[in-house]
Design an enzyme around this catalytic site. Structure first.
Site, PDB file in Angstrom:
ATOM      1  N   HIS A 237       0.835  -1.215   0.000  1.00 47.34           N
ATOM      2  CA  HIS A 237       0.000   0.000   0.000  1.00 47.34           C
ATOM      3  C   HIS A 237       0.858   1.249   0.000  1.00 47.34           C
ATOM      4  O   HIS A 237       0.576   2.211  -0.711  1.00 47.34           O
ATOM      5  CB  HIS A 237      -0.944  -0.010   1.205  1.00 47.34           C
ATOM      6  CG  HIS A 237      -1.890  -1.161   1.126  1.00 47.34           C
ATOM      7  ND1 HIS A 237      -3.061  -1.097   0.440  1.00 47.34           N
ATOM      8  CD2 HIS A 237      -1.790  -2.428   1.578  1.00 47.34           C
ATOM      9  CE1 HIS A 237      -3.656  -2.273   0.482  1.00 47.34           C
ATOM     10  NE2 HIS A 237      -2.898  -3.103   1.170  1.00 47.34           N
TER      11      HIS A 237
ATOM     12  N   ASP B 225      -5.995   5.586   0.302  1.00 46.10           N
ATOM     13  CA  ASP B 225      -5.772   4.240  -0.205  1.00 46.10           C
ATOM     14  C   ASP B 225      -6.870   3.303   0.319  1.00 46.10           C
ATOM     15  O   ASP B 225      -7.480   3.549   1.364  1.00 46.10           O
ATOM     16  CB  ASP B 225      -4.364   3.831   0.258  1.00 46.10           C
ATOM     17  CG  ASP B 225      -4.172   2.350   0.333  1.00 46.10           C
ATOM     18  OD1 ASP B 225      -4.042   1.753  -0.723  1.00 46.10           O
ATOM     19  OD2 ASP B 225      -4.168   1.805   1.456  1.00 46.10           O
TER      20      ASP B 225
END
Ligand code: UDP
Length: 475
Positions: free
Chosen positions: A18, A115
């Site tokens: 991520h 995200d």
């Protein structure tokens, strides 16, 4: 507003898979659009790689990184808590700190990009009246599933994996029940509930960025933009879709380490890189079979090895690179390293993947099909052996092997049954030595060009990022 006056904050979930795409996105917006970027990175205390990566990024990037220390969630989970749930809890517990960081900013962000696992920030974005965009760091097919799962949840009874027919996401490729994402495997588990909630949260954002490109997934992107049934779940009327990829890290011209020096000595496209992402692990038996398969294939290889785990295949995810690299090699079959010393290299825990995949000696990638790894392979024209382990990787593997034709894969899902050494040996040979392998490589090379075009000035992803910046400027 002029884009050079913009300030965009990007929030990243924990884990290298991520953090990396968020940093790449931040870099792109800072360098190509002159936007001030602040990255709020929720960290994990147990990942040495993550700590080092953040430190390095801090030193050289033109962007500000604010680490959000991970909160101790041990009292909220137990050993059976699945990764998806852990992510959601980690982010939930970090929200007060994130809120106070945003509140203290003298130049309040003009937009907040979050995200995938950080969508719980919605109320904070609303409180400060900041336009908010979700960043989906994987395919548009998985995005369509994410947002539409709330409908499946109401309409479908029983377990998805027991369905006889594929799941029909409006306007998109049908999805085989066995390929559903991990949180959909067991509807009674808390991670399923979190997954459906997350999908609903996505639909409240002001738009979504996807790390894909138009020519890779034309049908799905079209459906996300125009299919009324699919779009009926969206809460924001003209919810824009921004395919901005494939964004990936660039090669660092640093010291040429042992692996790169070894690759320098090999023939063009002769080496298979073997790696299962930042936290994928194999069972002990599977690790032994893989070692034998590589050895029997007599193909050159570089293998990133980490200790086996006989539990979930994602068990090392929040501990990328671990803190102890000594033990990984102890699990290989006796004599493996000596017998294969002229054929391959074994790297414990973590390797410079982008540099390796960009090396001209690498001609194949045996991968868990995490999306970052996939685009790092495709943007280098490297064909794959698809070995999906967890998360959305089964969907990625199916797309790569059956739709795009850039990968081969074992007959059975590696998470269901052991892939035996003979099959591994066979796949290595097919990829590296046969006409079929050559054909797959050619397709991968075509995608490399298509990706390059998408990101070049005037290309679809280039235009899409410009559209996003314009959208932020007009708010
Ligand atoms: N990675 C790396 N070295 C390793 C393992 C992973 O640099 O030894 C990087 C890889 O290049 C990619 C990321 O970690 O950028 C993994 O992300 P991906 O989406 O492929 O998989 P995940 O780790 O999220 O399952």
């Amino acid at each position: 507003m002029d884009s050079s006056k913009l300030h965009v904050a990007i929030l990243s979930s924990p884990g290298m898979g991520h953090l990396i795409p968020v940093l790449v996105l931040g870099n792109r917006l800072a360098t190509h659009h002159n936007i001030k970027i602040t990255i709020l990175a929720i960290t994990t205390s147990s990942s040495l790689t993550e700590t080092q990566f953040l430190k390095k990024s801090h030193e050289k990037e033109t962007i500000e990184i604010i680490p959000i220390p991970s909160v101790d969630i041990s009292h909220l989970i137990d050993s059976s808590t699945k990764l998806f749930t852990r992510f959601r809890i980690l982010v939930r517990e970090a929200l007060p700190e994130i809120r106070s960081v945003i509140a203290s900013m003298t130049h309040r962000p003009n937009a907040l990009i979050v995200d995938i696992f950080c969508t719980q920030i919605l109320p904070i974005a609303e409180e400060f009246n900041i336009p908010k965009y979700a960043y989906h760091p994987t395919t548009s097919w998985t995005l369509a599933l994410f947002i539409y799962c709330q409908v499946f949840d109401k309409e479908i009874e029983g377990e998805y994996v027991d369905l006889k027919e594929p799941l029909k996401i409006p306007g998109c490729k049908a999805l085989r029940p066995e390929d559903v994402v991990d949180p959909m495997l067991d509807r009674r588990n808390q991670q399923y509930e979190e997954y459906v909630k997350l999908g609903v949260e996505y639909t409240h954002f002001d738009g979504v960025l996807i790390n894909t490109w138009e020519d890779l997934e034309p049908e799905t992107i079209k459906a996300l933009r125009n299919n009324d049934k699919l779009r009926s779940v969206l809460k924001v009327p003209d919810y824009p879709i921004y395919p901005i990829g494939p964004l990936r890290r660039t090669v660092e011209i640093a010291e040429r380490d042992e692996v790169i020096q070894w690759l320098d000595k090999q023939n063009l496209e002769s080496v298979v890189f073997v790696s299962f992402g930042s936290g994928g692990t194999l069972s002990s038996q599977q690790m032994t079979e893989l070692a034998w398969g590589l050895e029997l294939s007599q193909q050159k290889f570089v293998w990133v090895v980490r200790p086996p785990s006989d539990g979930d295949a994602d068990s090392a995810y929040l501990n990328s690179g671990g803190n102890d690299t000594r033990t990984a090699l102890e699990y290989l079959p006796e004599g493996f390293i000596t017998r294969t010393k002229d054929m391959g290299l074994v790297v414990p825990m973590w390797a410079k993947q982008v540099e390796i995949l960009s090396h001209s000696s690498v001609g194949g990638f045996l991968s868990h099909c995490g999306w970052n790894s996939t685009i790092e392979s495709l943007t280098n024209g490297v064909p794959m052996i698809a070995w999906p382990l967890h998360a959305e990787q089964r969907m990625n593997a199916t797309m790569l092997a059956e739709e795009l034709g850039v990968a081969i894969r074992p007959a059975v899902l590696p998470t269901k049954k052991v892939v035996w050494r003979e099959e591994i040996q066979g796949m290595m040979r097919i990829l590296m030595q046969t006409k079929e392998g050559k054909c797959i490589r050619e397709k991968a090379k075509k995608l490399k060009m298509s990706a390059k075009n998408a990101l070049s000035e005037g290309g679809s992803s280039y235009n899409s990022i410009c559209g996003l910046v314009k959208n932020i400027c007009t708010r």
